[in-house]
Design a protein around this motif. Structure first.
Motif, PDB file in Angstrom:
ATOM      1  N   ASP A  48       1.644  10.215   3.984  1.00  0.00           N
ATOM      2  CA  ASP A  48       2.824  10.847   3.386  1.00  0.00           C
ATOM      3  C   ASP A  48       3.770   9.738   2.940  1.00  0.00           C
ATOM      4  O   ASP A  48       4.321   9.014   3.756  1.00  0.00           O
ATOM      5  N   VAL A  49       3.942   9.584   1.637  1.00  0.00           N
ATOM      6  CA  VAL A  49       4.847   8.566   1.104  1.00  0.00           C
ATOM      7  C   VAL A  49       6.038   9.215   0.406  1.00  0.00           C
ATOM      8  O   VAL A  49       6.749   8.576  -0.356  1.00  0.00           O
ATOM      9  N   PHE A  50       6.237  10.501   0.687  1.00  0.00           N
ATOM     10  CA  PHE A  50       7.362  11.229   0.104  1.00  0.00           C
ATOM     11  C   PHE A  50       8.516  11.335   1.093  1.00  0.00           C
ATOM     12  O   PHE A  50       9.656  11.081   0.757  1.00  0.00           O
ATOM     13  N   THR A  51       8.204  11.699   2.345  1.00  0.00           N
ATOM     14  CA  THR A  51       9.231  11.847   3.371  1.00  0.00           C
ATOM     15  C   THR A  51       9.974  10.539   3.583  1.00  0.00           C
ATOM     16  O   THR A  51      11.192  10.500   3.657  1.00  0.00           O
ATOM     17  N   VAL A  52       9.221   9.446   3.710  1.00  0.00           N
ATOM     18  CA  VAL A  52       9.798   8.097   3.771  1.00  0.00           C
ATOM     19  C   VAL A  52       9.329   7.394   2.499  1.00  0.00           C
ATOM     20  O   VAL A  52       8.148   7.128   2.342  1.00  0.00           O
ATOM     21  N   PRO A  53      10.223   7.110   1.565  1.00  0.00           N
ATOM     22  CA  PRO A  53       9.810   6.542   0.273  1.00  0.00           C
ATOM     23  C   PRO A  53       9.515   5.041   0.363  1.00  0.00           C
ATOM     24  O   PRO A  53      10.369   4.205   0.103  1.00  0.00           O
ATOM     25  N   TYR A  54       8.281   4.713   0.743  1.00  0.00           N
ATOM     26  CA  TYR A  54       7.891   3.306   0.834  1.00  0.00           C
ATOM     27  C   TYR A  54       7.857   2.689  -0.553  1.00  0.00           C
ATOM     28  O   TYR A  54       7.383   3.302  -1.502  1.00  0.00           O
ATOM     29  N   SER A  55       8.328   1.462  -0.682  1.00  0.00           N
ATOM     30  CA  SER A  55       8.307   0.798  -1.983  1.00  0.00           C
ATOM     31  C   SER A  55       7.036  -0.023  -2.178  1.00  0.00           C
ATOM     32  O   SER A  55       6.654  -0.303  -3.301  1.00  0.00           O
ATOM     33  N   ARG A  56       6.379  -0.414  -1.085  1.00  0.00           N
ATOM     34  CA  ARG A  56       5.132  -1.184  -1.181  1.00  0.00           C
ATOM     35  C   ARG A  56       4.177  -0.740  -0.078  1.00  0.00           C
ATOM     36  O   ARG A  56       4.582  -0.602   1.070  1.00  0.00           O
ATOM     37  N   ILE A  57       2.923  -0.556  -0.466  1.00  0.00           N
ATOM     38  CA  ILE A  57       1.880  -0.193   0.494  1.00  0.00           C
ATOM     39  C   ILE A  57       0.734  -1.170   0.303  1.00  0.00           C
ATOM     40  O   ILE A  57       0.232  -1.344  -0.814  1.00  0.00           O
ATOM     41  N   ASN A  58       0.330  -1.837   1.392  1.00  0.00           N
ATOM     42  CA  ASN A  58      -0.758  -2.811   1.362  1.00  0.00           C
ATOM     43  C   ASN A  58      -1.956  -2.266   2.115  1.00  0.00           C
ATOM     44  O   ASN A  58      -1.847  -1.941   3.305  1.00  0.00           O
ATOM     45  N   TYR A  59      -3.080  -2.171   1.428  1.00  0.00           N
ATOM     46  CA  TYR A  59      -4.343  -1.770   2.038  1.00  0.00           C
ATOM     47  C   TYR A  59      -5.188  -3.025   2.216  1.00  0.00           C
ATOM     48  O   TYR A  59      -5.610  -3.634   1.237  1.00  0.00           O
ATOM     49  N   GLN A  60      -5.398  -3.436   3.470  1.00  0.00           N
ATOM     50  CA  GLN A  60      -6.344  -4.515   3.741  1.00  0.00           C
ATOM     51  C   GLN A  60      -7.608  -3.847   4.239  1.00  0.00           C
ATOM     52  O   GLN A  60      -7.555  -3.006   5.142  1.00  0.00           O
ATOM     53  N   PHE A  61      -8.733  -4.217   3.647  1.00  0.00           N
ATOM     54  CA  PHE A  61      -9.984  -3.619   4.105  1.00  0.00           C
ATOM     55  C   PHE A  61     -11.033  -4.702   4.296  1.00  0.00           C
ATOM     56  O   PHE A  61     -11.150  -5.636   3.509  1.00  0.00           O
ATOM     57  N   GLY A  76     -21.756   3.174  -2.397  1.00  0.00           N
ATOM     58  CA  GLY A  76     -22.327   1.951  -1.856  1.00  0.00           C
ATOM     59  C   GLY A  76     -22.717   2.123  -0.409  1.00  0.00           C
ATOM     60  O   GLY A  76     -22.581   3.208   0.167  1.00  0.00           O
ATOM     61  N   THR A  77     -23.218   1.025   0.170  1.00  0.00           N
ATOM     62  CA  THR A  77     -23.617   1.011   1.566  1.00  0.00           C
ATOM     63  C   THR A  77     -22.894  -0.126   2.263  1.00  0.00           C
ATOM     64  O   THR A  77     -23.057  -1.289   1.892  1.00  0.00           O
ATOM     65  N   ALA A  78     -22.071   0.217   3.247  1.00  0.00           N
ATOM     66  CA  ALA A  78     -21.310  -0.774   4.015  1.00  0.00           C
ATOM     67  C   ALA A  78     -20.495  -0.043   5.065  1.00  0.00           C
ATOM     68  O   ALA A  78     -20.420   1.186   5.071  1.00  0.00           O
ATOM     69  N   THR A  79     -19.884  -0.824   5.929  1.00  0.00           N
ATOM     70  CA  THR A  79     -18.870  -0.305   6.848  1.00  0.00           C
ATOM     71  C   THR A  79     -17.553  -0.939   6.431  1.00  0.00           C
ATOM     72  O   THR A  79     -17.468  -2.164   6.290  1.00  0.00           O
ATOM     73  N   ILE A  80     -16.546  -0.101   6.215  1.00  0.00           N
ATOM     74  CA  ILE A  80     -15.243  -0.588   5.751  1.00  0.00           C
ATOM     75  C   ILE A  80     -14.195  -0.219   6.787  1.00  0.00           C
ATOM     76  O   ILE A  80     -14.042   0.951   7.138  1.00  0.00           O
ATOM     77  N   THR A  81     -13.483  -1.228   7.270  1.00  0.00           N
ATOM     78  CA  THR A  81     -12.372  -1.016   8.192  1.00  0.00           C
ATOM     79  C   THR A  81     -11.087  -1.186   7.402  1.00  0.00           C
ATOM     80  O   THR A  81     -10.866  -2.230   6.775  1.00  0.00           O
ATOM     81  N   VAL A  82     -10.239  -0.148   7.415  1.00  0.00           N
ATOM     82  CA  VAL A  82      -9.049  -0.112   6.573  1.00  0.00           C
ATOM     83  C   VAL A  82      -7.786  -0.184   7.436  1.00  0.00           C
ATOM     84  O   VAL A  82      -7.623   0.590   8.390  1.00  0.00           O
ATOM     85  N   ASN A  83      -6.917  -1.140   7.120  1.00  0.00           N
ATOM     86  CA  ASN A  83      -5.608  -1.280   7.763  1.00  0.00           C
ATOM     87  C   ASN A  83      -4.531  -1.141   6.698  1.00  0.00           C
ATOM     88  O   ASN A  83      -4.636  -1.721   5.615  1.00  0.00           O
ATOM     89  N   VAL A  84      -3.481  -0.376   7.019  1.00  0.00           N
ATOM     90  CA  VAL A  84      -2.434  -0.115   6.043  1.00  0.00           C
ATOM     91  C   VAL A  84      -1.073  -0.483   6.638  1.00  0.00           C
ATOM     92  O   VAL A  84      -0.755  -0.099   7.757  1.00  0.00           O
ATOM     93  N   VAL A  85      -0.291  -1.228   5.857  1.00  0.00           N
ATOM     94  CA  VAL A  85       1.091  -1.537   6.207  1.00  0.00           C
ATOM     95  C   VAL A  85       1.949  -1.141   5.017  1.00  0.00           C
ATOM     96  O   VAL A  85       1.644  -1.490   3.871  1.00  0.00           O
ATOM     97  N   ALA A  86       3.018  -0.407   5.291  1.00  0.00           N
ATOM     98  CA  ALA A  86       3.946   0.028   4.243  1.00  0.00           C
ATOM     99  C   ALA A  86       5.335  -0.502   4.571  1.00  0.00           C
ATOM    100  O   ALA A  86       5.690  -0.666   5.720  1.00  0.00           O
ATOM    101  N   SER A  87       6.098  -0.786   3.519  1.00  0.00           N
ATOM    102  CA  SER A  87       7.467  -1.272   3.740  1.00  0.00           C
ATOM    103  C   SER A  87       8.415  -0.563   2.792  1.00  0.00           C
ATOM    104  O   SER A  87       8.044  -0.122   1.710  1.00  0.00           O
ATOM    105  N   LEU A  88       9.673  -0.468   3.256  1.00  0.00           N
ATOM    106  CA  LEU A  88      10.708   0.164   2.438  1.00  0.00           C
ATOM    107  C   LEU A  88      11.132  -0.752   1.319  1.00  0.00           C
ATOM    108  O   LEU A  88      10.974  -1.918   1.358  1.00  0.00           O
TER     109      LEU A  88
END
Length: 140
Positions: free
Chosen positions: A56-69, A128-140
């Motif tokens: 949910d990026v509407f309730t708290v309006p994050y200005s940047r979202i980083n997806y590291q995978f 594709g075929t792989a295992t993907i681990t996803v980490n997300v950090v968001a900032s205001l």
């Protein structure tokens, strides 16, 4: 010398004002507040094509979202993308050209999204075929 932003009655103006306060403090000081204005979401692992939980990026309006995978056990070509939605049912590719990201080797990767106006956002393992681990950090 710090310059105060131009305040205009728009979402962009509000985001600019919040960024100014976060970076400089309410009084314009030099204190660091970055940790208090960021959120790390729970890690998710995808071992087959599919999407992560929508954020949910509407309730708290994050200005940047980083997806590291992190990609492990890749076999052939892997395609991923970041998707956005205003309804939670219809999803659109957020790439400027609506192209999926091609990954060909194991490793760590990052996709950043900024200045978005959406209700929800998610990471999608398209094919594709792989295992993907996803980490997300968001900032205001």
């Amino acid at each position: 010398m710090l310059q105060k932003p131009n305040f205009i009655p728009s979402i962009a103006g509000i985001v600019e004002a919040l960024r100014y306060i976060i970076e400089n403090g309410i009084s314009g000081g030099t204190g660091s507040t970055s940790g208090a204005n960021s959120k790390k979401f729970p890690q998710e692992t995808l071992s087959a094509p599919g999407a992560t939980s929508a954020l949910d990026v509407f309730t708290v309006p994050y200005s940047r979202i980083n997806y590291q995978f992190d990609v492990a056990g890749i076999s052939g070509n892997l395609f991923v993308r970041i998707e956005g939605s205003n309804t939670g049912t219809g999803w659109a590719n957020l790439s400027p050209n609506e192209e999926d990201v091609l990954i060909t080797t194991n490793g760590s990767y990052m996709i950043s999204v900024s200045e978005i106006i959406l209700s929800r956002i998610r990471f999608n393992f398209i094919s594709g075929t792989a295992t993907i681990t996803v980490n997300v950090v968001a900032s205001l």
